[in-house]
Design a protein around this motif. Structure first.
Motif, short mmCIF file in Angstrom:
data_model
loop_
_atom_site.label_atom_id
_atom_site.label_comp_id
_atom_site.label_asym_id
_atom_site.label_seq_id
_atom_site.Cartn_x
_atom_site.Cartn_y
_atom_site.Cartn_z
N GLN A 71 0.83 -1.20 0.00
CA GLN A 71 0.00 0.00 0.00
C GLN A 71 0.87 1.25 0.00
OE1 GLN A 71 -2.26 -0.63 3.62
NE2 GLN A 71 -3.97 -1.52 2.50
N ALA A 72 0.28 2.34 -0.48
CA ALA A 72 0.93 3.65 -0.40
C ALA A 72 0.05 4.55 0.47
CB ALA A 72 1.11 4.25 -1.78
N GLU A 73 0.69 5.30 1.34
CA GLU A 73 -0.02 6.21 2.24
C GLU A 73 0.15 7.64 1.73
OE1 GLU A 73 -0.26 7.14 7.04
OE2 GLU A 73 1.28 5.80 6.23
N ILE A 74 -0.97 8.31 1.49
CA ILE A 74 -0.96 9.70 1.05
C ILE A 74 -1.09 10.58 2.29
CG2 ILE A 74 -2.07 11.40 -0.45
CD1 ILE A 74 -3.40 8.87 -1.84
N ARG A 75 -0.05 11.33 2.59
CA ARG A 75 -0.03 12.17 3.79
C ARG A 75 -0.02 13.64 3.41
NH1 ARG A 75 4.84 9.14 7.18
NH2 ARG A 75 3.86 7.06 7.30
N PHE A 76 -0.78 14.44 4.15
CA PHE A 76 -0.78 15.89 3.91
C PHE A 76 -1.25 16.59 5.18
CE2 PHE A 76 -4.73 14.00 2.48
CZ PHE A 76 -5.72 14.83 2.97
N THR A 77 -0.94 17.89 5.26
CA THR A 77 -1.27 18.69 6.43
C THR A 77 -2.04 19.93 6.01
OG1 THR A 77 0.75 17.94 7.53
CG2 THR A 77 -0.31 19.91 8.42
N ILE A 78 -3.10 20.24 6.76
CA ILE A 78 -3.93 21.41 6.48
C ILE A 78 -3.84 22.37 7.66
CG2 ILE A 78 -6.30 22.22 6.14
CD1 ILE A 78 -6.89 19.61 4.71
N TYR A 79 -3.65 23.65 7.36
CA TYR A 79 -3.61 24.70 8.37
C TYR A 79 -4.78 25.68 8.16
CZ TYR A 79 1.28 23.40 9.33
OH TYR A 79 2.43 22.72 9.66
N ARG A 80 -5.23 26.27 9.26
CA ARG A 80 -6.08 27.47 9.27
C ARG A 80 -7.53 27.26 8.85
NH1 ARG A 80 -3.88 31.69 5.69
NH2 ARG A 80 -2.46 30.23 4.71
N LEU A 81 -7.98 26.07 8.55
CA LEU A 81 -9.38 25.86 8.18
C LEU A 81 -10.21 25.58 9.42
CD1 LEU A 81 -9.30 23.75 4.89
CD2 LEU A 81 -9.33 26.22 5.19
N ILE A 82 -11.32 26.29 9.57
CA ILE A 82 -12.09 26.20 10.81
C ILE A 82 -13.48 25.60 10.61
CG2 ILE A 82 -10.87 28.11 11.90
CD1 ILE A 82 -13.20 29.93 11.13
N ARG A 83 -13.87 25.32 9.38
CA ARG A 83 -15.20 24.73 9.13
C ARG A 83 -15.06 23.39 8.43
NH1 ARG A 83 -15.95 30.08 7.78
NH2 ARG A 83 -15.71 29.61 5.57
N ALA A 84 -16.11 22.59 8.50
CA ALA A 84 -16.12 21.27 7.87
C ALA A 84 -15.86 21.40 6.37
CB ALA A 84 -17.46 20.59 8.12
N ARG A 85 -15.11 20.46 5.82
CA ARG A 85 -14.76 20.48 4.39
C ARG A 85 -14.83 19.08 3.80
NH1 ARG A 85 -12.58 25.89 3.42
NH2 ARG A 85 -13.30 26.82 5.36
N GLN A 86 -15.14 19.07 2.51
CA GLN A 86 -14.93 17.88 1.70
C GLN A 86 -13.53 17.99 1.12
OE1 GLN A 86 -16.91 15.36 1.47
NE2 GLN A 86 -16.07 14.15 -0.21
N ILE A 87 -12.68 17.03 1.43
CA ILE A 87 -11.31 17.03 0.94
C ILE A 87 -11.22 16.03 -0.20
CG2 ILE A 87 -8.89 16.69 1.55
CD1 ILE A 87 -9.69 17.26 4.46
N GLU A 88 -10.96 16.54 -1.38
CA GLU A 88 -10.89 15.68 -2.56
C GLU A 88 -9.51 15.01 -2.63
OE1 GLU A 88 -11.77 18.00 -6.00
OE2 GLU A 88 -13.54 18.93 -5.09
N VAL A 89 -9.52 13.70 -2.65
CA VAL A 89 -8.28 12.93 -2.82
C VAL A 89 -8.52 11.96 -3.96
CG1 VAL A 89 -6.58 11.42 -1.72
CG2 VAL A 89 -7.83 13.11 -0.34
N GLY A 90 -7.67 12.03 -4.98
CA GLY A 90 -7.85 11.16 -6.14
C GLY A 90 -6.53 10.68 -6.69
N ALA A 97 -14.64 30.62 -3.38
CA ALA A 97 -13.23 30.81 -3.74
C ALA A 97 -12.75 29.62 -4.55
CB ALA A 97 -12.38 30.96 -2.48
N GLY A 98 -11.61 29.79 -5.20
CA GLY A 98 -11.02 28.70 -5.96
C GLY A 98 -10.49 27.62 -5.05
N LYS A 99 -10.05 26.53 -5.66
CA LYS A 99 -9.57 25.40 -4.88
C LYS A 99 -8.08 25.52 -4.57
CE LYS A 99 -12.95 21.93 -6.30
NZ LYS A 99 -13.16 20.63 -6.97
N THR A 100 -7.73 25.07 -3.37
CA THR A 100 -6.34 24.88 -3.00
C THR A 100 -5.99 23.44 -3.30
OG1 THR A 100 -6.42 26.55 -1.25
CG2 THR A 100 -4.73 24.85 -1.06
N GLN A 101 -4.88 23.20 -3.99
CA GLN A 101 -4.56 21.84 -4.38
C GLN A 101 -3.06 21.61 -4.41
OE1 GLN A 101 -5.79 20.88 -8.40
NE2 GLN A 101 -5.70 23.02 -8.99
N ALA A 102 -2.68 20.35 -4.30
CA ALA A 102 -1.29 19.93 -4.41
C ALA A 102 -1.29 18.46 -4.83
CB ALA A 102 -0.55 20.11 -3.09
#
Length: 252
Positions: free
Chosen positions: A166-185, A239-244
């Motif tokens: 398996q591969a583990e996709i790791r990431f860190t989010i800062y400064r968001l204070i409300r519920a979000r749908q996080i798109e991972v594909g 607003a537009g999307k933040t992505q990486a």
């Protein structure tokens, strides 16, 4: 302020005051406004002098039972209800902060009356605390909303031998204070999405991890080659999307 993203030790002091008709409590839940788990270090009871010198009575590790909850909070269960006096407790715990203002809190409950929850209010529990606030401040304005996407390992072999499958996709989010749908594909190099791994988070700031098993949305193993793991979310409404994104290799 505290250093964003760094593992740090915090102390919270809780003093119980019982009014008329109060049935007491036998559960204490410690929580925060972040999804980052709280790791309890110790939980003690004593006078201010005892807690200042480290000679308070150890309740955990000790007679209290600890339960780690899915939302990252912890709950301590007392062997018998606490129904009187003015007990002073010291909770020492480790966690990380990803918001400019992270709120820590505590709730008192009675197992026989789960519908009644007593929230602990900020105030003067004693002279030991450096602050009477339940909010800690961190300077996160210079941190990106989405830290770089990391694949661990960057090349894996999903051949069913239980080694590097398996591969583990790791990431860190800062400064968001409300519920979000996080798109991972997962995408092939032509831009076609082969696997949907999106997730919903009520408290999105913090570290995240998503596992890819090398299969597509139909459950079939993908062909060997290089793929793109992409993470994206809307920073604010309208607003537009933040992505990486980052590359991951599949070999057999």
């Amino acid at each position: 302020g505290v250093e964003p993203g760094a593992d740090q030790l915090f102390s919270m002091y809780i003093r119980s005051v019982f009014g008329p008709g109060n049935s007491g409590f036998d559960r204490i839940r410690l929580h925060s406004s972040s999804s980052v788990p709280i790791e309890l270090v110790s939980f003690r009871e004593g006078s201010e002098a005892q807690l200042r010198t480290g000679t308070g009575r150890d309740l955990w590790p000790g007679p209290l039972e600890l339960e780690r909850l899915e939302d990252g909070s912890v709950e301590l269960a007392f062997p018998a209800p606490v129904t009187g006096g003015r007990p002073l407790y010291q909770a020492r715990f480790r966690t990380r902060v990803f918001l400019s203002g992270t709120t820590f809190g505590a709730e008192l409950k009675r197992a026989t009356r789960p519908e009644i929850v007593q929230a602990v209010s900020a105030g003067d529990a004693g002279s030991l605390a450096a602050s009477q606030s339940l909010v800690v401040v961190a300077d996160v304005e210079n941190f990106p909303l989405l830290d770089r996407v990391r694949l661990v390992p960057q090349v894996f072999t999903p051949n069913g031998d239980a080694i590097n499958d398996q591969a583990e996709i790791r990431f860190t989010i800062y400064r968001l204070i409300r519920a979000r749908q996080i798109e991972v594909g997962i995408y092939d190099l032509s831009g076609r999405k082969v696997r949907e791994l999106s997730l919903h988070r009520e408290n999105p700031s913090g570290d995240h991890s998503v596992v890819w098993d090398g299969r597509d949305d139909a459950g079939a193993l993908v062909r060997p080659g290089t793929y793109l793991a992409r993470v994206a979310f809307a920073a604010d409404v309208g607003a537009g999307k933040t992505q990486a994104a980052s590359l991951v290799g599949v070999v057999y």
